[in-house]
Design a protein around this motif. Structure first.
Motif, PDB file in Angstrom:
ATOM      1  N   MET A   1      37.945  36.580  55.164  1.00  0.00           N
ATOM      2  CA  MET A   1      37.028  36.692  54.040  1.00  0.00           C
ATOM      3  C   MET A   1      35.630  36.372  54.519  1.00  0.00           C
ATOM      4  O   MET A   1      35.430  35.974  55.655  1.00  0.00           O
ATOM      5  CB  MET A   1      37.499  35.737  52.931  1.00  0.00           C
ATOM      6  N   MET A   2      34.679  36.525  53.645  1.00  0.00           N
ATOM      7  CA  MET A   2      33.269  36.338  53.988  1.00  0.00           C
ATOM      8  C   MET A   2      32.945  34.868  54.251  1.00  0.00           C
ATOM      9  O   MET A   2      33.451  33.987  53.574  1.00  0.00           O
ATOM     10  CB  MET A   2      32.404  36.834  52.831  1.00  0.00           C
ATOM     11  N   ALA A   3      32.084  34.643  55.225  1.00  0.00           N
ATOM     12  CA  ALA A   3      31.658  33.279  55.531  1.00  0.00           C
ATOM     13  C   ALA A   3      30.949  32.684  54.320  1.00  0.00           C
ATOM     14  O   ALA A   3      30.127  33.333  53.680  1.00  0.00           O
ATOM     15  CB  ALA A   3      30.725  33.284  56.738  1.00  0.00           C
ATOM     16  N   GLY A   4      31.311  31.443  54.004  1.00  0.00           N
ATOM     17  CA  GLY A   4      30.680  30.748  52.889  1.00  0.00           C
ATOM     18  C   GLY A   4      31.366  30.948  51.554  1.00  0.00           C
ATOM     19  O   GLY A   4      30.979  30.338  50.566  1.00  0.00           O
ATOM     20  N   PHE A   5      32.391  31.807  51.504  1.00  0.00           N
ATOM     21  CA  PHE A   5      33.078  32.103  50.247  1.00  0.00           C
ATOM     22  C   PHE A   5      34.586  31.974  50.413  1.00  0.00           C
ATOM     23  O   PHE A   5      35.120  32.143  51.497  1.00  0.00           O
ATOM     24  CB  PHE A   5      32.755  33.520  49.763  1.00  0.00           C
ATOM     25  N   ILE A   6      35.261  31.705  49.301  1.00  0.00           N
ATOM     26  CA  ILE A   6      36.719  31.635  49.251  1.00  0.00           C
ATOM     27  C   ILE A   6      37.200  32.608  48.184  1.00  0.00           C
ATOM     28  O   ILE A   6      36.721  32.575  47.046  1.00  0.00           O
ATOM     29  CB  ILE A   6      37.193  30.214  48.887  1.00  0.00           C
ATOM     30  N   GLU A   7      38.147  33.461  48.547  1.00  0.00           N
ATOM     31  CA  GLU A   7      38.733  34.382  47.573  1.00  0.00           C
ATOM     32  C   GLU A   7      39.625  33.600  46.630  1.00  0.00           C
ATOM     33  O   GLU A   7      40.465  32.807  47.059  1.00  0.00           O
ATOM     34  CB  GLU A   7      39.548  35.456  48.279  1.00  0.00           C
ATOM     35  N   ILE A   8      39.444  33.825  45.315  1.00  0.00           N
ATOM     36  CA  ILE A   8      40.303  33.148  44.339  1.00  0.00           C
ATOM     37  C   ILE A   8      41.143  34.134  43.539  1.00  0.00           C
ATOM     38  O   ILE A   8      42.056  33.732  42.832  1.00  0.00           O
ATOM     39  CB  ILE A   8      39.487  32.246  43.385  1.00  0.00           C
ATOM     40  N   GLY A   9      40.837  35.429  43.632  1.00  0.00           N
ATOM     41  CA  GLY A   9      41.616  36.412  42.898  1.00  0.00           C
ATOM     42  C   GLY A   9      41.092  37.814  43.109  1.00  0.00           C
ATOM     43  O   GLY A   9      40.062  38.027  43.751  1.00  0.00           O
ATOM     44  N   ARG A  10      41.844  38.774  42.540  1.00  0.00           N
ATOM     45  CA  ARG A  10      41.475  40.181  42.646  1.00  0.00           C
ATOM     46  C   ARG A  10      41.636  40.808  41.267  1.00  0.00           C
ATOM     47  O   ARG A  10      42.643  40.592  40.592  1.00  0.00           O
ATOM     48  CB  ARG A  10      42.362  40.878  43.661  1.00  0.00           C
ATOM     49  N   ILE A  11      40.648  41.579  40.862  1.00  0.00           N
ATOM     50  CA  ILE A  11      40.729  42.280  39.579  1.00  0.00           C
ATOM     51  C   ILE A  11      41.675  43.462  39.743  1.00  0.00           C
ATOM     52  O   ILE A  11      41.483  44.307  40.615  1.00  0.00           O
ATOM     53  CB  ILE A  11      39.330  42.737  39.101  1.00  0.00           C
ATOM     54  N   VAL A  12      42.701  43.505  38.894  1.00  0.00           N
ATOM     55  CA  VAL A  12      43.718  44.548  39.008  1.00  0.00           C
ATOM     56  C   VAL A  12      43.630  45.586  37.901  1.00  0.00           C
ATOM     57  O   VAL A  12      44.369  46.566  37.917  1.00  0.00           O
ATOM     58  CB  VAL A  12      45.144  43.943  39.076  1.00  0.00           C
ATOM     59  N   GLY A  13      42.718  45.379  36.945  1.00  0.00           N
ATOM     60  CA  GLY A  13      42.556  46.383  35.902  1.00  0.00           C
ATOM     61  C   GLY A  13      41.854  45.823  34.677  1.00  0.00           C
ATOM     62  O   GLY A  13      41.487  44.643  34.626  1.00  0.00           O
ATOM     63  N   ALA A  14      41.669  46.707  33.723  1.00  0.00           N
ATOM     64  CA  ALA A  14      41.048  46.334  32.451  1.00  0.00           C
ATOM     65  C   ALA A  14      42.115  45.812  31.500  1.00  0.00           C
ATOM     66  O   ALA A  14      43.295  46.149  31.611  1.00  0.00           O
ATOM     67  CB  ALA A  14      40.345  47.546  31.841  1.00  0.00           C
ATOM     68  N   GLN A  15      41.677  44.992  30.540  1.00  0.00           N
ATOM     69  CA  GLN A  15      42.556  44.465  29.501  1.00  0.00           C
ATOM     70  C   GLN A  15      41.924  44.796  28.158  1.00  0.00           C
ATOM     71  O   GLN A  15      40.879  44.259  27.824  1.00  0.00           O
ATOM     72  CB  GLN A  15      42.724  42.943  29.661  1.00  0.00           C
TER      73      GLN A  15
END
Length: 182
Positions: A1-15
């Protein structure tokens, strides 16, 4: 992942129709999806994340994901355009952990040694969630035949088997029961 950031989730669609999005979490901290505040969003193919504001969120237990509202996203088309975007937080936003708790990213890449013999077993390449977390360890050089093993081994991440995790020394020591490593 990008330096300085942590992935916390991924958008999988609209609700629904009002701009909410479904987020599949990769974080053990639900407050990251429930509490309003700033987050970062990295759309597919982008190299720089953009600052967003999470307005509200709720957990959808039946699907194992979060429904969140992002400021400025007001309809389904806008929400759908965010599909496959990654939700990030700054590394400085890491919650404090209790003793003997670790971030998965901090465990990846640690060398694993047999505590009794100090033999290098391999390197942690993943942490899998099961009844207990499992360390997926890429086996090291096979000491008996001088060949490189491409096998991996799963090691239960419990104190009885993994008594030492030393992040400063970049190592884990294990006391494997008979048959675990063979």
């Amino acid at each position: 992942m990008m330096a300085g950031f942590i992935e916390i989730g991924r958008i999988v669609g609209a609700q629904g129709l009002t701009g909410e999005v479904r987020v599949y979490p990769s974080s053990d901290f639900p407050e990251r999806f429930l509490e309003p505040g700033n987050r970062w969003l990295l759309p597919p193919g982008a190299t720089d994340p953009k600052l967003i504001e999470l307005v509200q969120g709720r957990y959808l237990e039946s699907k194992g994901l979060y429904i969140v509202q992002i400021a400025g996203i007001t309809d389904r088309n806008q929400a759908e355009a965010l599909r496959n975007s990654v939700v990030l937080v700054s590394e400085q936003d890491r919650p404090l952990l209790e003793e003997d708790e670790f971030y998965i990213l901090d465990l990846i890449g640690l060398e694993v040694f047999d505590q009794a013999s100090q033999t290098l077993i391999g390197t942690v390449i993943n942490v899998l969630s099961a009844g207990n977390d499992l360390l997926e360890v890429q086996r090291n050089l096979d000491q008996t035949s001088d060949r490189v093993s491409t096998n991996t081994v799963l090691i239960p991440f419990v104190k009885a088997i993994v008594p030492v995790v030393d992040l400063s020394q970049h190592r884990i020591e294990i006391t494997p029961p008979a048959g675990l490593i063979e």
